[in-house]
Scaffold this active site. Structure first.
Site, PDB file in Angstrom:
ATOM      1  N   THR A   1       1.050  -1.562  -0.311  1.00  0.00           N
ATOM      2  CA  THR A   1      -0.055   0.110   0.248  1.00  0.00           C
ATOM      3  C   THR A   1       0.298   1.381   0.098  1.00  0.00           C
ATOM      4  O   THR A   1       1.199   1.609  -1.021  1.00  0.00           O
ATOM      5  CB  THR A   1      -0.594  -0.051   0.670  1.00  0.00           C
ATOM      6  OG1 THR A   1      -0.020   0.214   2.266  1.00  0.00           O
ATOM      7  CG2 THR A   1      -1.911  -0.906   0.933  1.00  0.00           C
TER       8      THR A   1
ATOM      9  N   LYS B   1       4.217  -7.206   3.603  1.00  0.00           N
ATOM     10  CA  LYS B   1       3.434  -5.380   3.670  1.00  0.00           C
ATOM     11  C   LYS B   1       3.980  -4.343   5.180  1.00  0.00           C
ATOM     12  O   LYS B   1       3.661  -5.182   6.030  1.00  0.00           O
ATOM     13  CB  LYS B   1       2.701  -5.214   2.931  1.00  0.00           C
ATOM     14  CG  LYS B   1       1.997  -5.064   3.255  1.00  0.00           C
ATOM     15  CD  LYS B   1       0.837  -4.763   3.673  1.00  0.00           C
ATOM     16  CE  LYS B   1       0.822  -3.517   3.016  1.00  0.00           C
ATOM     17  NZ  LYS B   1       0.074  -2.692   4.300  1.00  0.00           N
TER      18      LYS B   1
ATOM     19  N   THR C   1       1.276  -7.645  13.952  1.00  0.00           N
ATOM     20  CA  THR C   1       0.879  -6.114  13.021  1.00  0.00           C
ATOM     21  C   THR C   1       1.626  -6.725  11.368  1.00  0.00           C
ATOM     22  O   THR C   1       2.750  -7.718  10.961  1.00  0.00           O
ATOM     23  CB  THR C   1       3.004  -5.772  13.348  1.00  0.00           C
ATOM     24  OG1 THR C   1       3.808  -6.807  13.486  1.00  0.00           O
ATOM     25  CG2 THR C   1       2.670  -5.041  14.874  1.00  0.00           C
TER      26      THR C   1
ATOM     27  N   GLU D   1       6.418   4.253   6.852  1.00  0.00           N
ATOM     28  CA  GLU D   1       6.244   5.998   5.857  1.00  0.00           C
ATOM     29  C   GLU D   1       6.995   6.963   6.718  1.00  0.00           C
ATOM     30  O   GLU D   1       6.805   7.008   7.855  1.00  0.00           O
ATOM     31  CB  GLU D   1       4.875   6.040   6.416  1.00  0.00           C
ATOM     32  CG  GLU D   1       3.818   5.644   5.665  1.00  0.00           C
ATOM     33  CD  GLU D   1       2.460   5.186   6.590  1.00  0.00           C
ATOM     34  OE1 GLU D   1       1.688   4.715   5.976  1.00  0.00           O
ATOM     35  OE2 GLU D   1       1.958   5.703   7.462  1.00  0.00           O
TER      36      GLU D   1
ATOM     37  N   ASN E   1       0.457  10.399   6.111  1.00  0.00           N
ATOM     38  CA  ASN E   1      -0.765  10.440   6.863  1.00  0.00           C
ATOM     39  C   ASN E   1      -1.387  11.600   7.005  1.00  0.00           C
ATOM     40  O   ASN E   1      -2.642  11.145   6.943  1.00  0.00           O
ATOM     41  CB  ASN E   1      -0.502   9.485   7.864  1.00  0.00           C
ATOM     42  CG  ASN E   1       0.351   8.202   7.759  1.00  0.00           C
ATOM     43  OD1 ASN E   1      -0.652   7.437   7.338  1.00  0.00           O
ATOM     44  ND2 ASN E   1       1.716   8.437   7.840  1.00  0.00           N
TER      45      ASN E   1
ATOM     46  N   SER F   1      -7.364  11.457   1.068  1.00  0.00           N
ATOM     47  CA  SER F   1      -8.030  12.402  -0.619  1.00  0.00           C
ATOM     48  C   SER F   1      -7.021  12.177  -1.456  1.00  0.00           C
ATOM     49  O   SER F   1      -6.361  11.344  -2.066  1.00  0.00           O
ATOM     50  CB  SER F   1      -7.794  13.880  -0.216  1.00  0.00           C
ATOM     51  OG  SER F   1      -6.065  13.659   0.496  1.00  0.00           O
TER      52      SER F   1
END
Lengths: 412, 412
Positions: free
Chosen positions: B160, B186, B197, B284, B407, B412
């Site tokens: 993702t 992932k 996790t 991230e 994040n 959006s």
């Protein structure tokens, strides 16, 4: 070090009235900052009683250790607060620095060192040179006053990464006597509700004994400072103290549950909530003031933990920063709280817009309406667990790039 | 949606060997992403046994519910993983979507729906249209293979916000028989060690019963995936599964503690650690890979909680992002962990540089040396509590503006 004033700051600061028996002054002691005040010296007349709640950190600052020790006496004559250096994790030198600070303050105030309370905020691990208070506190004592500007200056002198001073005042009656409460606070990072969180000092002219003060303060903390979180990080130095100068002339009340104290207790609770909210409004990098309400939990404590799980979730907080009505992350935060929850009974609101109900997206979900809520500077996230009557409310702010920026170069 | 590859990615991906009894293929089902694969279909021959550990979230995804139910049977014939939609918090529709996915997969694989395992990752709260698998899985079954490229494609299809595919392989002996283990995983956000996790799937040709697999997997998880945290947020969909096709021909071992399984268990543990570290390397916005070691705690569990408190602290993580050797924040994080700690026995290292000892800054502290450590892409933070022999190690990454960016606009 200097950051723009939070967009969530209130438009005006209140003018605090005098508190009989309290005089204060600020100074530039050159602890760390240049060109700004960094020390508050506050003098209280004989008869002043004190109460305090402190960080639950297992690594508390030397100042916290000192205050805890002195509270046993219940008497207070002076308060010294410095910004720029937390005097935390400074070993024996830290203890010596506090003792010397208290000695200098005691000389300036004409009291015993054991009647001096000390708080420090700023960088951890750097030795604090208490010698910088030499002369400074004496000078402060000479020009200390009780005007509104003195209170505003006090709130400014204790700021670190705060972008605006935090002050609040209330009046209440004990019997027929009107008493006054003034409070100041500072945040704005390393805030988590594992205690009193940050530095805050409240003063009243009421006649109240130390055990009563302690009871009222502990109770008020639970619904105020313990409901604020910026980043889930608990400071080594969290300190909230309440001082009563006994000048108002009210008849003393020995039982904190006595109804004659109800109005005072309510005013104190209200003042503490206002100060706590000001801390959240000045969270590092904050652009949104967020209220998280959890209801329908099995009990209030469970609701509190669920609300905090939401308020501390980096994914929820970044979604708020991005004005994204990402209620899936709220589900995640409820799920990870470890508290009783039934996915299929859960409902979630952003503001007045119900986005999820009965374990799925609300059939009437309106993305535009939810987005409109997220664009406001103040956002309420509400969850109903659908299990019981437990409820709680906490306050936080969003997680922005500015938070990372502020904390990525704080020391350098 | 697309972000530059993490600077912490490994230079090359390993070529995974075939696993006898496993064939796999990927496809573009158009779940959410355009122009990339988003579904993995993996077929396993009759006799394959399965084990799994799943999120501890109280609001698990429909897919997690399904897998937990089917694990009782212990048999597996197919695995369907989709990215782009987590099918979490989707109510009755979510359960129906899983059942339909399993039915489509069962038809394509020629097995019972109860032998199909399903995992979904992506946005929470959006209904998943399982109809998109219709035809797609059958097509996958027709062209499924076992080459190295199939494994790489599989690792890519389940990504993702991951910026690189995560694969690892090991060989081990059970008795005289060599067996192979392949794993994919992932991340990369909503990662916290409250469970398996994220998504990870490990395959082996070993002959091992489901209870043995479950025992080895649960044990291995504790030292691997449960030691990784990106943001302390626990997904609704965390899934780690281990499948054994029983093709290798080794003599079965019924007791997981049998020494004949030691080499296999060690290889599994090692593979799980590699995959878990890859997840942290692709956190991230990560720019630094951080290892946190706690030692001298009263016991291992206490050390684990202290290490996690450090690894999850936003203030520690932003300091690492800012290459700031801010050990005061490490003190704070130790203090807030709620575990036994004695400030005055605490020592802290960044890399090999001891910055604090006996509750204060190391007298030999060298800021330049500490800064040099912080500038490296891999940073180890070590604390010695000085209380006992408990130790733990966890992996995380720094907290950067890119995390907030990723994040803040994910949906959006």
């Amino acid at each position: 070090m200097s950051h723009p004033v939070s967009p969530l700051a209130l438009q005006t600061y209140p003018d605090l009235p005098p508190i009989a028996g309290v005089r204060l002054a600020t100074a530039q002691a050159g602890i760390r900052y240049k060109g700004r005040t960094d020390v508050l010296f506050l003098l209280m007349e004989p008869g002043t009683r004190a109460a305090g709640v402190f960080t639950r950190s297992k690594c508390p600052s030397a100042a916290v250790d000192w205050c805890r020790e002195q509270l046993g006496g219940g008497a207070a004559r002076a308060l010294v607060v410095n910004s720029g250096n937390a005097n935390a994790f400074t070993g024996l030198k830290g203890r010596e620095a506090v003792a010397r600070t208290a000695a200098i303050a005691a000389r300036a105030a004409g009291c015993a060192p054991e009647e001096v309370f000390v708080a420090s905020t700023g960088v951890i691990g750097e030795p604090l040179d208490a010698g910088k208070f030499e002369g400074v506190l004496e000078d402060c004592a000479g020009r200390a006053g009780s005007g509104a500007s003195h209170w505003t200056e006090a709130a400014r002198a204790i700021m670190t990464t705060d972008t605006f001073p935090k002050l609040a005042t209330r009046r209440a009656r004990i019997g027929d006597t009107e008493v006054t409460l003034n409070g100041i606070a500072k945040g704005a990072g390393m805030i988590a509700p594992d205690m009193a969180t940050m530095l805050s000092f409240v003063f009243t002219d009421a006649v109240l004994d130390a055990p009563v003060l302690q009871h009222l303060l502990a109770r008020g903390t639970r619904q105020s400072f313990n409901c604020v979180t910026i980043d889930g990080d608990t400071s080594t130095s969290d300190t909230l103290m309440l001082f009563a100068t006994a000048k108002a002339g009210n008849a003393p009340v020995a039982d904190p549950a006595n109804p004659r104290l109800a109005a005072f207790a309510a005013a104190l609770d209200d003042l503490l909530i206002e100060l706590a909210q000001l801390v959240a409004r000045d969270g590092e990098g904050a652009r949104k003031f967020v209220t998280v309400e959890a209801e329908g939990a099995v009990d209030d404590a469970s609701a509190h933990r669920i609300a905090l799980s939401i308020a501390n979730s980096p994914l929820v907080k970044t979604a708020v920063a991005g004005e994204d009505a990402n209620w899936g992350r709220v589900v995640m935060a409820v799920g990870k709280a470890g508290e009783p929850a039934d996915r299929d009974r859960l409902a979630i609101w952003f503001g007045d817009v119900r986005v999820a109900v009965a374990g799925a997206r609300d059939p009437a979900y309106d993305e535009a309406a939810a987005s409109a809520v997220m664009q406001r500077p103040e956002v309420t996230i509400r969850v109903d667990l659908g299990l019981g009557t437990g409820r709680a409310r906490v306050w936080t702010c969003d997680l922005t790039k500015a938070y990372v920026e502020i904390n990525g170069d704080y020391r350098s």
